[in-house]
Design a protein around this motif. Structure first.
Motif: not given
Length: 556
Positions: A174, A203, A206-211, A246, A248, A279, A284
């Protein structure tokens, strides 16, 4: 349909003509085939695959009446553009029908939803009787599996078919391009970048919860290959970075402790992630859209044609199929607005057909132009000197940019789920900025559009990527092999309905109220030396803000 891809005679480019660490070149190539195929680096049966979406195995309903449906808004496709579109329409109070040709695939801890690379079956392939990746000699009963190779002249586009689109089987990179690279890649939309950077890209993130990958997971044994790439990248003139994903990461930790079967930690994710925790768009954007009660997602619905009625409304000819491709129902949907998000090949083919068959009068001449492969190239690094371990974790979590490159490019290490005893093969992906030199033309016999990609269209970029791969092998030892040399392919198809020529900057098809293109088809060729998912979604967010404000309640 041309099968030129399967007859190209180029030899694989390599960083050295000699064998790596004492193994033969033949054995190195053999070890490479399966691992690279897991990322689309080798495409099987290019000459056999059909570019007609599911038509090969679909059969007509005998003497069946056509079912009529009415909809305010129809979204075609459920990938990054379609998911954003559906949610924002629902939040604006618009009842929306979402059509998806593929299945809905539900996952969870230790699920067996998707096939594994070692036991590949018909879940991997869209309505074909054979494997669609190289190195796998299997046949099976056709099924609505997750991947379709759309074969063209000089290029094969790997296309997702599932609720969630390509987000189901992509690695999850991402990436947001820099302002300069975005402007170079998509100059017509350069003025949008500040808005995208201020709120649209955040946005999506945040929606995909990326890290990025946590330190403890990167430090574990399955990620030795990622750490090796990080160590060698600076010696090859690359600036290393951790790839936003994206994911967890608790699921990867569960695999490391034995709680879950290895999926992330073995990179066995080419056909979808069984363990959950990814995600993707289906869990999502689409899940939120459906929760409003205003969105109906209809899987196994294949859009065959799009036409304009005499009253200016839009008419979609749709087949509802079963998992073997047989037509169960023919449906004619009349809509006030249609949002095409079927991916670059799907959206482009529909509109090229509509123009050629005069189903929609006065479509822009630019439809079918400015297509590109995002500069994709998949290489295999064979037997580097350092310790890459015996298992390669994923998803693609480490990469490097080339600040000194005259053409912007990015290199990423993606773990391979397949290894051969005595041979270590790392998958290294390169992509960058290219012009949209590809075109699509109507084939009346197939009732479809066919892609042509000039052999030299991305030659300058590929020479730079090859030089960078050579530098990696020089710094880290081993042999580097271009797995795309004989059969070029891409997972990042872009263009065909370009902004500024076929649609405006909001995705409205020029001269046609209520018809929109919000997926990668409107992006000409490349997305600023990044994989396209985040930019497709961010542009869709930006466009939907305008459409909700200006068109909802007025145009439809």
């Amino acid at each position: 349909m041309s099968d030129n891809v399967s007859h190209q005679s180029a030899s694989p480019r390599s960083a050295s003509p000699h064998s790596a660490s004492g193994i033969s070149r033949r054995r190195a190539l053999g070890a490479t085939a399966l691992g690279a195929a897991a990322l689309g680096g080798a495409v099987a049966g290019a000459g056999r695959a059909s570019a007609t979406t599911s038509a090969t195995f679909a059969t007509s309903v005998t003497a069946a009446a056509v079912t009529e449906r009415r909809a305010r808004a129809v979204v075609v496709g459920t990938g990054f553009g379609g998911g954003v579109t559906a949610l924002r329409l629902a939040q604006a109070g618009v009842s929306t029908l979402v059509l998806e040709r593929g299945l809905r695939w539900r996952t969870g801890p230790n699920a067996t939803t998707f096939c594994r690379f070692a036991n590949m079956d018909n879940r991997s392939a869209w309505l074909t009787d054979h494997a669609v990746v190289g190195g796998v000699d299997k046949t099976w009963t056709p099924f609505t599996g997750v991947l379709e190779p759309v074969v063209g002249n000089g290029m094969t586009a790997m296309v997702g078919a599932a609720v969630g689109g390509g987000s189901i089987m992509y690695h999850g990179m991402t990436l947001q391009p820099t302002k300069a690279d975005f402007a170079t890649s998509i100059p017509v939309a350069a003025g949008l970048y500040d808005d995208l950077n201020r709120w649209a890209y955040p946005t999506v993130a945040r929606m995909l919860g990326i890290s990025t990958i946590p330190y403890d997971i990167l430090a574990s044994d399955p990620y030795k290959s990622s750490r090796l790439f990080e160590a060698i990248a600076p010696k090859a003139g690359l600036s290393p970075f951790r790839v936003p994903l994206p994911i967890d990461w608790s699921y990867a930790r569960g695999e490391l402790t034995g709680q879950y079967e290895a999926t992330y930690t073995s990179s066995d994710i080419a056909f979808g992630v069984n363990n959950g925790g990814k995600h993707s768009i289906d869990v999502t954007y689409l899940a939120q859209a459906e929760s409003t009660g205003l969105v109906e997602v209809a899987p196994l619905h294949v859009v065959r044609d799009l036409a304009m009625a005499a009253n200016g409304r839009w008419v979609l000819s749709v087949d509802r199929i079963d998992t073997g491709g047989a037509v169960q129902e023919q449906i004619r949907i009349t809509a006030d607005a249609v949002f095409l998000n079927a991916g670059s090949p799907g959206t482009t083919r529909l509109l090229v057909k509509s123009r050629a068959k005069n189903l929609i009068p006065d479509l822009p001449d630019a439809i079918g132009t400015r297509w590109g492969n995002n500069g994709d190239r998949i290489w295999a690094w064979i037997n580097p000197t350092g310790d890459a371990g015996t298992q390669q974790g994923g998803p693609a979590c480490v990469g490097g940019t080339a600040p000194d490159s005259p053409v912007p490019l990015t290199v990423v290490h993606a773990g391979s789920p397949v290894q051969q005893t005595g041979v270590t093969a790392l998958t290294i992906v390169g992509f960058g900025i290219v012009d949209g030199a590809g075109t699509w033309a109507y084939d009346a016999d197939a009732d479809d559009a066919v892609l042509t990609w000039p052999a030299d269209a991305d030659a300058a970029l590929q020479a730079l990527i090859a030089d960078r791969m050579q530098a990696i092998a020089t710094a880290g030892g081993g042999l580097m092999i271009d797995t795309n040399a004989q059969a070029p392919s891409t997972w990042h198809a872009l263009g065909g309905v370009p902004m500024g020529e076929a649609v405006d900057l909001t995705g409205r098809v020029l001269g046609h109220k209520g018809l929109y293109v919000l997926d990668g088809a409107r992006i000409p060729g490349s997305t600023g030396a990044c994989n396209p998912s985040m930019t497709i979604a961010a542009l869709a967010e930006h466009s939907m803000q305008t459409i909700v404000r200006q068109d909802v309640g007025r145009v439809f």
